[in-house]
Design an enzyme around this catalytic site. Structure first.
Site, PDB file in Angstrom:
ATOM      1  N   LYS A 208      40.794  96.938  -0.270  1.00  0.00           N
ATOM      2  CA  LYS A 208      39.371  96.718  -0.012  1.00  0.00           C
ATOM      3  C   LYS A 208      38.856  97.692   1.047  1.00  0.00           C
ATOM      4  O   LYS A 208      39.520  97.960   2.042  1.00  0.00           O
ATOM      5  CB  LYS A 208      39.135  95.270   0.444  1.00  0.00           C
ATOM      6  CG  LYS A 208      39.417  94.230  -0.648  1.00  0.00           C
ATOM      7  CD  LYS A 208      39.138  92.833  -0.134  1.00  0.00           C
ATOM      8  CE  LYS A 208      39.390  91.806  -1.222  1.00  0.00           C
ATOM      9  NZ  LYS A 208      38.416  91.900  -2.324  1.00  0.00           N
ATOM     10  N   HIS A 266      48.476  88.445   2.623  1.00  0.00           N
ATOM     11  CA  HIS A 266      47.155  88.939   3.014  1.00  0.00           C
ATOM     12  C   HIS A 266      46.898  88.828   4.514  1.00  0.00           C
ATOM     13  O   HIS A 266      46.523  89.809   5.177  1.00  0.00           O
ATOM     14  CB  HIS A 266      46.060  88.173   2.264  1.00  0.00           C
ATOM     15  CG  HIS A 266      46.166  88.246   0.780  1.00  0.00           C
ATOM     16  ND1 HIS A 266      46.660  89.342   0.107  1.00  0.00           N
ATOM     17  CD2 HIS A 266      45.835  87.339  -0.180  1.00  0.00           C
ATOM     18  CE1 HIS A 266      46.619  89.121  -1.193  1.00  0.00           C
ATOM     19  NE2 HIS A 266      46.125  87.913  -1.392  1.00  0.00           N
ATOM     20  N   LYS A 364      41.516  76.194   0.040  1.00  0.00           N
ATOM     21  CA  LYS A 364      40.665  76.075  -1.135  1.00  0.00           C
ATOM     22  C   LYS A 364      39.698  74.910  -0.939  1.00  0.00           C
ATOM     23  O   LYS A 364      39.950  74.004  -0.152  1.00  0.00           O
ATOM     24  CB  LYS A 364      41.516  75.863  -2.389  1.00  0.00           C
ATOM     25  CG  LYS A 364      42.368  77.068  -2.754  1.00  0.00           C
ATOM     26  CD  LYS A 364      43.088  76.862  -4.059  1.00  0.00           C
ATOM     27  CE  LYS A 364      43.878  78.118  -4.442  1.00  0.00           C
ATOM     28  NZ  LYS A 364      42.988  79.280  -4.676  1.00  0.00           N
TER      29      LYS A 364
END
Length: 512
Positions: A208, A266, A364
């Site tokens: 990214k 990540h 989540k």
């Protein structure tokens, strides 16, 4: 152990001129797992977008491998549909026709000797007809338990071995193991066939633009990096929040959980980029050396019952939509202890960062979708203001927004207009979309191109993977021995234990 091969270089490009586009040389790719969701939604559209941007060679060739009895035309139709649905660049029939000429499919299973023999013959023929020059990347978009079979077949057939100045590389998707021991076993399997320099482990977050901009912010400016140390920084929060549930991935997710799925790769990679010292250069070796130094110094903070938190979402409201809880998700074991929320506290035992806690969290069904790094600074050592004058003033912060609304925010105190002295927080906001007219490439575009170009700076090494598991394994072991995760309602920001985790240090989570 295979020997390291010489990478192809473009003789028409000056390697010192970084302004010119990086164009891959003669090459092809074999894609295992081509019928999976990742290939259909990300990999195949990225390949088309690279071709549409003129960054792939004219003879680029893609070979799919799978169980389906597809002809070349069937495979072309499948790829075209995936590209039309997901490509980011505009459709160009001429580009598609040129790309479609290089699409081929081999039918078989991973333990099918005849299928891999046929693939070896196919690659040899394509080298002659497509000009791929013997340069092949093998993309393993498959479960880790299949790595051994595929690597064995590539080794048995000689497809993993480069000849002359050609190259062979392997690209691997996560998850790479479920703990340090399994990661070492997988590393041994892969490295028995491919030397480590030819192994490219995908972490799509590192592709990214805003993640790469961390390096630009820190090392292209005098303004930021001198204040990234324990003299000025109070703590760092790294957040990856999702507003979606399992979404049909219950079978994959059960037994993995938020910590393995996100923190191990990540978030620890983001931590390494924020905390590492300046590399000598941005070469793969120098970048990886600095990240490894940081990860070696990262230690989880104990006791884990106070410095970590985990949870499972229950039914609640996601915006205006009523959503079910985890245990009601189709295909999920109602008795599972797999967490959908994970948070932990780590420290870095170095002179630069001693005493600065790093709080990592992911989950989540949280309040909104956001990934950010919040660097929160200490209060000024002396405040010549009365309590009333600065009563609403918070701590200075630098927030790097990875997604969405990519950019950076600086929070600092400023005087409120008027006849009295009153200081309040204000924000200075930099937005990628407003500052640049160029469209950022999708992460998979950057990473696939880097693999073809032998640019490994954005790919974690086996040592980085193993060190990340070494950090996380003690926390996972503690959780496995201590009952069920806490609960939190969908649409909230996690379980109460997560708030208590920071409250014990007199801090609170930033609300994105």
């Amino acid at each position: 152990m295979p020997t390291r091969r010489i990478a192809w270089t473009n003789p028409l490009r000056n390697p010192l001129d970084k302004r010119l586009p990086r164009i891959a040389g003669p090459a092809g790719m074999v894609l295992f797992g081509v019928t999976g969701d990742l290939a259909r939604k990300k990999i195949l559209p990225a390949i088309y977008d690279l071709a549409n941007r003129g960054l792939l060679p004219a003879g680029f060739t893609l070979v799919g491998f799978g169980r389906r009895e597809w002809s070349k035309e069937d495979f072309q139709d499948y790829v075209r549909k995936a590209v039309e649905e997901r490509a980011r660049t505009t459709w160009n029939e001429h580009v598609w026709e040129r790309l479609a000429e290089g699409l081929n499919f081999v039918t078989g299973n991973f333990d099918d000797d005849a299928a891999f023999d046929a693939m070896a013959q196919t690659l040899s023929e394509l080298d002659a007809t497509r000009g791929t020059g013997g340069n092949w990347a093998f993309y393993l978009s498959i479960p880790p338990e299949s790595f051994a079979d595929v690597c064995h077949q590539l080794d048995r057939t000689g497809m993993a071995e480069a000849k002359g100045e050609s190259w062979r590389r392997v690209v691997i998707e996560k998850p790479f193991g479920h703990d340090q021991e399994s990661a070492r076993e997988l590393n041994a399997i892969v490295n028995a066939v491919f030397p480590e320099d030819d192994v490219f482990r995908i972490d799509h977050y590192l592709g990214k633009e805003t993640v790469q901009n961390i390096l630009a912010l820190r090392f292209a400016n005098q303004l930021f990096d001198p204040m990234l140390n324990s003299h000025y920084v109070d703590h760092v929060q790294i957040t990856m929040a999702e507003d979606i549930g399992l979404g049909g991935r219950a079978g994959y997710y059960d037994g993995i959980g938020a910590a393995r799925d996100v923190i191990q790769n990540h978030l620890l990679q983001l931590l390494a980029l924020v905390a590492m010292d300046e590399p000598f250069s941005f070469s793969p070796r120098d970048m990886q050396d600095e990240k490894v130094k940081v990860l070696r110094a990262v230690k989880p903070v104990e006791p884990f019952e106070l410095t970590t938190a985990r949870g499972q979402y229950t039914a609640g409201w996601q915006g205006s939509e009523k959503v079910v809880g985890l245990r009601e998700e189709e295909g999920f074991d109602a008795e599972s202890r797999t967490e959908t929320y994970a948070a932990c506290t780590v420290e870095i035992t170095s002179r630069r960062w001693a005493g600065v806690p790093f709080y990592l969290r992911t989950g989540k069904r949280l309040g909104r979708r956001v990934t950010e790094i919040a660097i929160v600074y200490k209060d000024a050592p002396h405040q010549p203001f009365t309590r009333g004058e600065i009563g609403s003033l918070g701590q200075n912060a630098m927030v790097i927004r990875v997604q969405p609304d990519e950019g950076m925010l600086m929070r600092f105190g400023s005087k409120v207009p008027g006849s009295t002295m009153e200081v309040r927080d204000v924000n200075m906001d930099f937005s990628y979309a407003e500052a640049f007219t160029e469209q950022s490439p999708e992460a998979y575009e950057r990473l696939i191109l880097d693999a073809l170009l032998d640019e490994a700076s954005l790919f974690p090494t086996n040592e980085e993977v193993e060190l990340s598991w070494e950090i996380l394994d003690p926390i996972l072991a503690h959780w496995a021995e201590n009952g069920r995760p806490d609960e939190y309602p969908a649409g909230s920001w996690g379980p109460p234990s997560a708030d208590a985790m920071l409250a014990r240090d007199g801090r609170t989570w930033r609300r994105p």
